[in-house]
Design an enzyme around this catalytic site. Structure first.
Site, PDB file in Angstrom:
ATOM      1  N   ASN A  15       0.848  -1.251  -0.013  1.00 60.22           N
ATOM      2  CA  ASN A  15       0.120   0.030   0.040  1.00 60.22           C
ATOM      3  C   ASN A  15       1.022   1.212   0.154  1.00 60.22           C
ATOM      4  O   ASN A  15       1.498   1.616   0.986  1.00 60.22           O
ATOM      5  CB  ASN A  15      -0.886  -0.273   1.297  1.00 60.22           C
ATOM      6  CG  ASN A  15      -1.505   1.174   1.417  1.00 60.22           C
ATOM      7  OD1 ASN A  15      -1.708   2.032   0.479  1.00 60.22           O
ATOM      8  ND2 ASN A  15      -2.263   1.423   2.482  1.00 60.22           N
ATOM      9  N   TRP A  16       0.968   1.611  -1.046  1.00 61.25           N
ATOM     10  CA  TRP A  16       2.144   3.069  -1.148  1.00 61.25           C
ATOM     11  C   TRP A  16       1.556   4.273  -0.625  1.00 61.25           C
ATOM     12  O   TRP A  16       2.089   5.348  -0.731  1.00 61.25           O
ATOM     13  CB  TRP A  16       2.416   3.089  -2.825  1.00 61.25           C
ATOM     14  CG  TRP A  16       3.263   2.239  -3.305  1.00 61.25           C
ATOM     15  CD1 TRP A  16       4.082   1.118  -2.237  1.00 61.25           C
ATOM     16  CD2 TRP A  16       3.769   1.987  -4.471  1.00 61.25           C
ATOM     17  NE1 TRP A  16       4.752   0.389  -3.188  1.00 61.25           N
ATOM     18  CE2 TRP A  16       4.756   0.660  -4.592  1.00 61.25           C
ATOM     19  CE3 TRP A  16       3.758   2.771  -5.513  1.00 61.25           C
ATOM     20  CZ2 TRP A  16       5.411   0.470  -5.364  1.00 61.25           C
ATOM     21  CZ3 TRP A  16       4.339   2.173  -6.965  1.00 61.25           C
ATOM     22  CH2 TRP A  16       5.215   1.240  -6.784  1.00 61.25           C
ATOM     23  N   LYS A  17       0.113   4.217  -0.394  1.00 60.91           N
ATOM     24  CA  LYS A  17      -0.441   5.411   0.023  1.00 60.91           C
ATOM     25  C   LYS A  17      -0.134   6.890  -1.051  1.00 60.91           C
ATOM     26  O   LYS A  17      -0.105   6.589  -1.875  1.00 60.91           O
ATOM     27  CB  LYS A  17       0.109   5.728   1.653  1.00 60.91           C
ATOM     28  CG  LYS A  17      -0.174   4.635   2.449  1.00 60.91           C
ATOM     29  CD  LYS A  17       0.149   4.803   4.023  1.00 60.91           C
ATOM     30  CE  LYS A  17      -0.298   3.494   4.580  1.00 60.91           C
ATOM     31  NZ  LYS A  17      -0.054   3.465   6.006  1.00 60.91           N
ATOM     32  N   HIS A  49      -9.463   1.433   4.529  1.00 57.57           N
ATOM     33  CA  HIS A  49      -8.276   1.518   5.602  1.00 57.57           C
ATOM     34  C   HIS A  49      -8.714   2.584   6.378  1.00 57.57           C
ATOM     35  O   HIS A  49      -9.516   3.165   6.275  1.00 57.57           O
ATOM     36  CB  HIS A  49      -7.475   2.108   4.360  1.00 57.57           C
ATOM     37  CG  HIS A  49      -5.819   2.015   4.982  1.00 57.57           C
ATOM     38  ND1 HIS A  49      -5.605   3.154   5.824  1.00 57.57           N
ATOM     39  CD2 HIS A  49      -5.003   1.440   4.968  1.00 57.57           C
ATOM     40  CE1 HIS A  49      -4.201   2.915   6.318  1.00 57.57           C
ATOM     41  NE2 HIS A  49      -3.646   1.702   5.765  1.00 57.57           N
ATOM     42  N   GLU A  62      -7.135   4.862   7.425  1.00 58.91           N
ATOM     43  CA  GLU A  62      -6.702   6.432   7.179  1.00 58.91           C
ATOM     44  C   GLU A  62      -7.984   6.920   6.341  1.00 58.91           C
ATOM     45  O   GLU A  62      -8.380   8.062   6.723  1.00 58.91           O
ATOM     46  CB  GLU A  62      -5.473   6.504   6.176  1.00 58.91           C
ATOM     47  CG  GLU A  62      -4.119   6.331   7.456  1.00 58.91           C
ATOM     48  CD  GLU A  62      -2.872   5.647   6.314  1.00 58.91           C
ATOM     49  OE1 GLU A  62      -3.029   5.763   5.412  1.00 58.91           O
ATOM     50  OE2 GLU A  62      -2.142   5.211   7.235  1.00 58.91           O
ATOM     51  N   GLU A 118      -5.579  -4.555  10.575  1.00 58.85           N
ATOM     52  CA  GLU A 118      -4.562  -3.673  10.874  1.00 58.85           C
ATOM     53  C   GLU A 118      -4.781  -2.916  12.177  1.00 58.85           C
ATOM     54  O   GLU A 118      -5.663  -1.945  11.892  1.00 58.85           O
ATOM     55  CB  GLU A 118      -4.656  -2.668   9.516  1.00 58.85           C
ATOM     56  CG  GLU A 118      -4.167  -3.332   8.249  1.00 58.85           C
ATOM     57  CD  GLU A 118      -3.579  -2.315   7.370  1.00 58.85           C
ATOM     58  OE1 GLU A 118      -2.509  -2.467   6.706  1.00 58.85           O
ATOM     59  OE2 GLU A 118      -4.147  -1.423   7.043  1.00 58.85           O
ATOM     60  N   GLY A 170       2.398   2.478  10.765  1.00 57.34           N
ATOM     61  CA  GLY A 170       3.362   3.548  10.554  1.00 57.34           C
ATOM     62  C   GLY A 170       4.215   3.881  11.737  1.00 57.34           C
ATOM     63  O   GLY A 170       4.818   5.006  11.643  1.00 57.34           O
ATOM     64  N   SER A 197       3.289  -1.963  10.418  1.00 62.48           N
ATOM     65  CA  SER A 197       4.878  -2.249  10.671  1.00 62.48           C
ATOM     66  C   SER A 197       5.372  -3.201  10.351  1.00 62.48           C
ATOM     67  O   SER A 197       6.339  -3.764  10.951  1.00 62.48           O
ATOM     68  CB  SER A 197       5.296  -1.626  12.212  1.00 62.48           C
ATOM     69  OG  SER A 197       4.755  -0.295  12.581  1.00 62.48           O
ATOM     70  N   GLY A 203       2.662  -1.003   4.244  1.00 63.53           N
ATOM     71  CA  GLY A 203       2.765   0.509   3.879  1.00 63.53           C
ATOM     72  C   GLY A 203       4.241   0.645   3.807  1.00 63.53           C
ATOM     73  O   GLY A 203       4.985   0.670   2.710  1.00 63.53           O
ATOM     74  N   GLY A 204       4.791   1.461   4.738  1.00 60.01           N
ATOM     75  CA  GLY A 204       6.198   2.250   4.655  1.00 60.01           C
ATOM     76  C   GLY A 204       7.535   1.119   4.111  1.00 60.01           C
ATOM     77  O   GLY A 204       8.126   1.719   3.370  1.00 60.01           O
TER      78      GLY A 204
HETATM   79  P1  PGA Z   1       2.695   0.574   7.409  1.00 66.93           P
HETATM   80  O1  PGA Z   1       1.338   0.736   6.983  1.00 66.93           O
HETATM   81  O2  PGA Z   1       3.307  -0.765   7.293  1.00 66.93           O
HETATM   82  O3  PGA Z   1       3.283   1.601   7.278  1.00 66.93           O
HETATM   83  O4  PGA Z   1       2.554   0.198   9.294  1.00 66.93           O
HETATM   84  C1  PGA Z   1       0.276  -0.357   6.825  1.00 66.93           C
HETATM   85  C2  PGA Z   1      -0.872   0.145   6.264  1.00 66.93           C
HETATM   86  O5  PGA Z   1      -1.324   1.448   6.402  1.00 66.93           O
HETATM   87  O6  PGA Z   1      -1.476  -0.608   5.355  1.00 66.93           O
END
Ligand code: PGA
Length: 254
Positions: free
Chosen positions: A10-12, A97, A99, A169, A175, A215, A236-237
């Site tokens: 997930n590159w956001k 998600h 966010e 999640e 993050g 994470s 994500g990250g």
């Molecule tokens: P993260 O994000 O790996 O940076 O914690 C995961 C996500 O939001 O899908």
């Protein structure tokens, strides 16, 4: 049973089209031969380039989008429809998600409409759920996730469940560098499976890939993958750099 890992990036809101294309070129050779379902979800603007320039006819790589609206077309300024995503070669869609729930006021009812619309348009929803730190500390994590799953799957047929992916999640792990303990992720995944089994039976529930997200890194992915009810990860990250994402894909085979 050896499970085929499911690893989604997930590159956001990161990467221009140029950066996305260069990532795709770099990663291709590193993970081409791995027996892993790899799904990359770039920002909307980069999907077409990654799909048509780089990943056309690459059965190991799938494209996902991070969001969509549920209608096919209409006066919905700023939104994108399932038909438009299908046309770009998208197979998966992240829905709900945290966010989007937090910053864009997405409710469980919205999530349910998007899940249904995705399935109706031959897109596979990766439906996200997860509790806040406050709810976990209050002992309310399961109750919260139960509410999200029940509402998100409302009205789905058994055939729909066959094409569903769920991502657990916990918000406090996203993050932050503070991942959930693998055994806790497993416990919640088992619980999610039991909710689905309660409504659709054990066999169908057993087929739903349940991902852990929050994470995930090259150093901890294998610990998650060793857990019975964790079938993969939403990253994500650590999915933003080709090396680190490739290592996650490699280390997911346990
Ligand atoms: P993260 O994000 O790996 O940076 O914690 C995961 C996500 O939001 O899908």
């Amino acid at each position: 049973m050896i499970k085929k890992p499911f690893i989604a990036a997930n590159w956001k809101m990161y990467k221009t089209t140029g950066e996305a294309v260069s990532f795709a070129q770099d990663i291709e050779e590193m993970i081409e031969d791995l027996d892993v379902e790899v799904v990359v979800c770039p920002p909307l603007t980069a999907i077409k380039s990654v799909s048509t320039i780089i990943w056309q006819d690459k059965p190991n790589f799938k494209l996902g989008a991070q969001n969509m609206f549920w209608e096919e077309e209409g006066a919905y300024t700023g939104e994108v429809s399932p038909l438009m995503l299908k046309e770009l070669g998208v197979d998966y869609i992240i829905v709900g998600h945290s966010e989007r729930r937090q910053y864009f006021a997405e409710t469980d009812a919205f999530v349910n409409k998007k899940v249904k619309s995705a399935l109706a348009h031959d897109l596979i929803p990766i439906m996200c759920c997860g509790e806040s730190l406050e709810r976990r500390e209050q002992g309310l994590a399961e109750r919260w996730v139960n509410g999200q799953i029940v509402a998100g799957l409302e009205g789905l047929s058994p055939g729909d469940i066959e094409r569903l992916v769920v991502a657990y999640e916990p918000i406090w792990a996203i993050g932050t560098g503070r991942n959930a303990l693998p055994e806790d992720a497993n416990a919640m995944s088992a619980y999610i499976r039991s909710i689905i089994a309660g409504a659709y039976g054990d066999e169908l529930a057993g087929q739903v890939p349940i991902l852990y997200g929050g994470s995930v890194k090259p150093e901890n992915i294998s610990d998650f993958m060793r857990e019975e009810h964790v079938d993969g990860a939403l990253v994500g990250g650590a999915s933003l750099k080709p090396d680190s994402f490739a290592k996650i894909c490699m280390n997911s085979i346990v």
